[in-house]
Design a protein around this motif. Structure first.
Motif, PDB file in Angstrom:
ATOM      1  N   VAL A 352       0.835  -1.200   0.000  1.00  0.00           N
ATOM      2  CA  VAL A 352       0.000   0.000   0.000  1.00  0.00           C
ATOM      3  C   VAL A 352       0.869   1.249   0.000  1.00  0.00           C
ATOM      4  N   ASN A 353       0.240   2.357  -0.319  1.00  0.00           N
ATOM      5  CA  ASN A 353       0.893   3.649  -0.220  1.00  0.00           C
ATOM      6  C   ASN A 353      -0.139   4.612   0.357  1.00  0.00           C
ATOM      7  N   ALA A 354       0.333   5.741   0.844  1.00  0.00           N
ATOM      8  CA  ALA A 354      -0.590   6.700   1.451  1.00  0.00           C
ATOM      9  C   ALA A 354      -1.414   7.392   0.371  1.00  0.00           C
ATOM     10  N   ALA A 355      -2.712   7.483   0.601  1.00  0.00           N
ATOM     11  CA  ALA A 355      -3.566   8.300  -0.261  1.00  0.00           C
ATOM     12  C   ALA A 355      -3.518   9.738   0.252  1.00  0.00           C
ATOM     13  N   LEU A 356      -3.749  10.680  -0.646  1.00  0.00           N
ATOM     14  CA  LEU A 356      -3.794  12.086  -0.242  1.00  0.00           C
ATOM     15  C   LEU A 356      -4.964  12.281   0.723  1.00  0.00           C
ATOM     16  N   ASP A 357      -4.666  12.815   1.886  1.00  0.00           N
ATOM     17  CA  ASP A 357      -5.706  13.052   2.885  1.00  0.00           C
ATOM     18  C   ASP A 357      -6.166  14.500   2.764  1.00  0.00           C
ATOM     19  N   SER A 359      -7.643  16.391   4.625  1.00  0.00           N
ATOM     20  CA  SER A 359      -7.477  17.177   5.845  1.00  0.00           C
ATOM     21  C   SER A 359      -6.013  17.423   6.202  1.00  0.00           C
ATOM     22  N   TYR A 360      -5.100  16.756   5.496  1.00  0.00           N
ATOM     23  CA  TYR A 360      -3.662  16.921   5.797  1.00  0.00           C
ATOM     24  C   TYR A 360      -2.863  17.052   4.503  1.00  0.00           C
ATOM     25  N   GLN A 361      -3.349  17.899   3.603  1.00  0.00           N
ATOM     26  CA  GLN A 361      -2.725  17.999   2.286  1.00  0.00           C
ATOM     27  C   GLN A 361      -1.306  18.537   2.341  1.00  0.00           C
ATOM     28  N   GLU A 362      -0.994  19.251   3.408  1.00  0.00           N
ATOM     29  CA  GLU A 362       0.322  19.891   3.498  1.00  0.00           C
ATOM     30  C   GLU A 362       1.465  18.875   3.576  1.00  0.00           C
ATOM     31  N   ALA A 363       1.133  17.590   3.908  1.00  0.00           N
ATOM     32  CA  ALA A 363       2.194  16.578   4.022  1.00  0.00           C
ATOM     33  C   ALA A 363       2.582  16.002   2.658  1.00  0.00           C
ATOM     34  N   SER A 364       1.782  16.269   1.647  1.00  0.00           N
ATOM     35  CA  SER A 364       1.995  15.628   0.347  1.00  0.00           C
ATOM     36  C   SER A 364       2.162  16.655  -0.760  1.00  0.00           C
ATOM     37  N   ASP A 365       2.792  16.218  -1.840  1.00  0.00           N
ATOM     38  CA  ASP A 365       2.801  16.981  -3.084  1.00  0.00           C
ATOM     39  C   ASP A 365       1.591  16.499  -3.865  1.00  0.00           C
ATOM     40  N   LYS A 366       0.607  17.362  -3.960  1.00  0.00           N
ATOM     41  CA  LYS A 366      -0.690  16.960  -4.513  1.00  0.00           C
ATOM     42  C   LYS A 366      -0.567  16.359  -5.918  1.00  0.00           C
ATOM     43  N   VAL A 378       0.876   3.128  -8.764  1.00  0.00           N
ATOM     44  CA  VAL A 378       2.175   2.659  -9.245  1.00  0.00           C
ATOM     45  C   VAL A 378       3.239   3.600  -8.688  1.00  0.00           C
ATOM     46  N   THR A 379       4.132   3.045  -7.885  1.00  0.00           N
ATOM     47  CA  THR A 379       5.149   3.843  -7.210  1.00  0.00           C
ATOM     48  C   THR A 379       6.500   3.512  -7.829  1.00  0.00           C
ATOM     49  N   LYS A 380       7.030   4.439  -8.629  1.00  0.00           N
ATOM     50  CA  LYS A 380       8.288   4.147  -9.331  1.00  0.00           C
ATOM     51  C   LYS A 380       9.440   4.004  -8.350  1.00  0.00           C
ATOM     52  N   TYR A 381       9.422   4.840  -7.339  1.00  0.00           N
ATOM     53  CA  TYR A 381      10.469   4.715  -6.316  1.00  0.00           C
ATOM     54  C   TYR A 381       9.885   5.004  -4.942  1.00  0.00           C
ATOM     55  N   THR A 382      10.502   4.378  -3.942  1.00  0.00           N
ATOM     56  CA  THR A 382      10.109   4.615  -2.551  1.00  0.00           C
ATOM     57  C   THR A 382      11.181   5.492  -1.910  1.00  0.00           C
ATOM     58  N   GLY A 383      11.350   5.372  -0.612  1.00  0.00           N
ATOM     59  CA  GLY A 383      12.367   6.184   0.063  1.00  0.00           C
ATOM     60  C   GLY A 383      11.905   7.612   0.267  1.00  0.00           C
ATOM     61  N   GLY A 384      12.792   8.440   0.794  1.00  0.00           N
ATOM     62  CA  GLY A 384      12.444   9.835   1.045  1.00  0.00           C
ATOM     63  C   GLY A 384      13.689  10.630   1.340  1.00  0.00           C
ATOM     64  N   ARG A 385      13.570  11.950   1.361  1.00  0.00           N
ATOM     65  CA  ARG A 385      14.707  12.839   1.648  1.00  0.00           C
ATOM     66  C   ARG A 385      15.902  12.489   0.767  1.00  0.00           C
ATOM     67  N   GLY A 386      15.715  12.699  -0.525  1.00  0.00           N
ATOM     68  CA  GLY A 386      16.808  12.399  -1.451  1.00  0.00           C
ATOM     69  C   GLY A 386      16.813  10.945  -1.901  1.00  0.00           C
ATOM     70  N   LEU A 417       5.301   8.705  -1.795  1.00  0.00           N
ATOM     71  CA  LEU A 417       4.872   8.823  -0.401  1.00  0.00           C
ATOM     72  C   LEU A 417       5.294  10.171   0.166  1.00  0.00           C
ATOM     73  N   GLY A 418       4.349  11.107   0.189  1.00  0.00           N
ATOM     74  CA  GLY A 418       4.578  12.380   0.873  1.00  0.00           C
ATOM     75  C   GLY A 418       5.548  13.308   0.177  1.00  0.00           C
ATOM     76  N   LYS A 419       5.716  14.470   0.786  1.00  0.00           N
ATOM     77  CA  LYS A 419       6.638  15.473   0.259  1.00  0.00           C
ATOM     78  C   LYS A 419       8.076  15.001   0.388  1.00  0.00           C
ATOM     79  N   VAL A 420       8.938  15.556  -0.457  1.00  0.00           N
ATOM     80  CA  VAL A 420      10.348  15.144  -0.500  1.00  0.00           C
ATOM     81  C   VAL A 420      10.994  15.162   0.889  1.00  0.00           C
ATOM     82  N   ASP A 421      10.804  16.275   1.609  1.00  0.00           N
ATOM     83  CA  ASP A 421      11.496  16.409   2.905  1.00  0.00           C
ATOM     84  C   ASP A 421      10.681  15.889   4.082  1.00  0.00           C
ATOM     85  N   GLU A 422       9.528  15.287   3.783  1.00  0.00           N
ATOM     86  CA  GLU A 422       8.594  14.940   4.853  1.00  0.00           C
ATOM     87  C   GLU A 422       8.874  13.563   5.466  1.00  0.00           C
TER      88      GLU A 422
END
Ligand code: MN
Ligand code: MN
Length: 476
Positions: A352-357, A359-366, A378-386, A417-422
């Motif tokens: 699974v991956n997070a759906a855009l919420d 009520s909490y849109q600020e955590a994601s890049d819409k 379809v998630t081409k890549y996972t990970g975060g912060r670079g 999954l979420g914003k780059v720096d999130e």
């Protein structure tokens, strides 16, 4: 008279990409099938709340549809043969042998069947302030404040020193008692409410209330509430305090999976990460009969804590399965056949991956988040912060998957999954990639992921089922 489309509108439609609601892309027959699939899925979620229960359920279902344990099938494996491998009751692989020999590569859909929860500590039972309680150590990424004041159930197994097993499942039947973690009343919570959310409920405060009735007063008998519970456990379940050390008892939300919404379009339940992928991939595999490439459906354990151990995706289990397939094919030498099979393999890491919420849109890049009800994510890549710790599908493999989904008119959407720096997260994809396979992440978007009550859309669950099915056996 039909209005002519403007040249600009035509250009926009042909050049731009915008995911569409999966519901809009389904006819009434498909909608009915999506709702039907959800009924079986909810029954699975309700029946299987631990990796052991899920493993047992999935293997039993597979056996109903002709899968036999590999060691009960002798000799060469002919195309279409259905076999299964049980890895210590907590992980498994189901195989439909392809027209091509396994050394030519296989197609795998892999998911995990463990979910975040509270595990009992080795010495969990204690008495304090007139109550008997169980100490826990949480498993996986949870928001600790979500676990108090919920009806909880105990699921698991106690293994006695003799090796005898006692199955535990308390809190699910209507007549069963439930358990709970308590929380402070607002009137006395001034200090708690001033704390950061991650500190408001500490790990050591996640203690489960299990009793209040003391053993009758007697000279020299202390901790009588605890003693009464020990006696009850012995009388009812046949184990005593030391047996907790060789137990795997998991504290999970009590109750059944439910429809969500006036329109019943969604499913709410504990443990959808990642049993939604386990269920949909099993349902898909049961419909696969004569695949070109050998189809493997893998269920793994321990993903939520890093996929370690002999039942996790980092174990040699999958390689051992492939070794057996290559050996049964007659490939010589077997070791080379295993390497060929793995390096020619293609895999979907079904998670699974997070759906855009909303009520909490600020955590994601819409623009790069999945929406509930917009199809397989379809998630081409996972990970975060670079892209730290990410497993990234190649452009070539991503194109092939995109083409497959489009050809079969399966609703899908890209999403990270979420914003780059999130922050970010991983799946079992990286461990499959380590073995040489082409791997892409694709699964169902979830709201309130990792919470005791996660929400999915029936349209997305159905899209995942269809996607896994055509990955193994494309429709003509
Ligand atoms: Mn997961
Ligand atoms: Mn997870």
């Amino acid at each position: 008279m039909k209005k002519e489309e403007s040249a600009g509108k035509k250009l926009l439609d042909s050049l731009s990409f915008e995911p569409k609601s999966a519901w809009d892309r389904m006819d009434s027959d498909e909608k009915r099938q999506a709702f039907d699939l959800a009924e079986g899925y909810k029954a699975f979620l309700t029946a299987a709340k631990t990796e052991r229960e899920a493993n047992t359920w999935l293997l039993a279902e597979a056996e109903k549809f002709g899968f036999r344990p590999a060691d009960q099938v002798s000799g060469r494996l002919s195309p279409g043969t259905r076999i299964c491998f049980d890895n210590r009751g907590r992980s498994a692989a189901l195989v439909v042998v392809g027209q091509q020999p396994p050394s030519q590569g296989f197609r795998l859909v892999g998911s995990h069947i463990d979910s975040p929860r509270l595990d009992l500590k080795p010495r969990p039972l204690y008495e304090d302030s007139g109550l008997a309680l169980l100490k826990t150590h949480y498993y996986g990424g949870i928001k600790k404040y979500q676990w108090p004041v919920l009806p909880l159930a105990l699921h698991g197994v106690v293994v006695l020193a003799s090796g005898e097993k006692r199955q535990i499942c308390i809190g699910e039947a209507a007549e069963d008692p439930v358990f709970c973690v308590t929380d402070l009343l607002p009137h006395l919570a001034y200090d708690q409410m001033e704390k950061k959310a991650k500190e408001a409920v500490s790990g050591e405060a996640l203690n489960v209330v299990v009793g209040n009735l003391p053993y009758p007063e007697e000279e020299g008998v202390k901790e009588r509430v605890k003693l009464a519970i020990l006696k009850l456990l012995k009388d009812t379940y046949g184990f005593s305090e030391e047996d907790f050390i060789s137990a795997e008892i998991e504290v999970v939300p009590a109750g059944t999976a439910r429809d969500v919404g006036f329109d019943r379009s969604m499913i709410g339940s504990y443990g959808q990460d990642d049993r939604v992928s386990a269920y949909t991939s099993l349902a898909a595999l049961l419909k696969v009969n004569q695949p070109q490439k050998t189809a493997i459906c893998l269920f793994t354990d321990k993903e939520e804590v890093g996929s370690m151990g002999n039942t996790g995706a980092r174990s040699r289990f999958l390689e051992n399965v492939v070794a057996e397939l290559v050996y049964r094919e007659g490939y010589n030498p077997v070791d080379l056949g295993i390497r060929k099979a793995l390096s020619r393999a293609e895999a979907i890491s079904a998670d699974v991956n997070a759906a855009l919420d909303p009520s909490y849109q600020e955590a994601s890049d819409k623009r790069n988040s999945a929406l509930l009800g917009y199809g397989l994510n379809v998630t081409k890549y996972t990970g975060g912060r670079g892209k730290s710790g990410s497993s990234e599908a190649s452009a070539e493999f991503t194109a092939a998957i995109r083409d497959l989904l489009n050809r079969h008119n399966i609703p899908w959407q890209p999403g990270e999954l979420g914003k780059v720096d999130e922050g970010g997260g991983g799946t079992i994809a990286q461990f499959l990639a380590d073995l040489g396979m082409e791997v892409i992440d694709a699964g169902v978007p979830v709201l309130s992921m990792h919470a005791p009550f996660e929400v999915t859309s029936k349209a997305d669950v159905y899209a995942a089922y269809r996607a896994y099915k055509v990955f193994w056996e494309p429709e003509k």
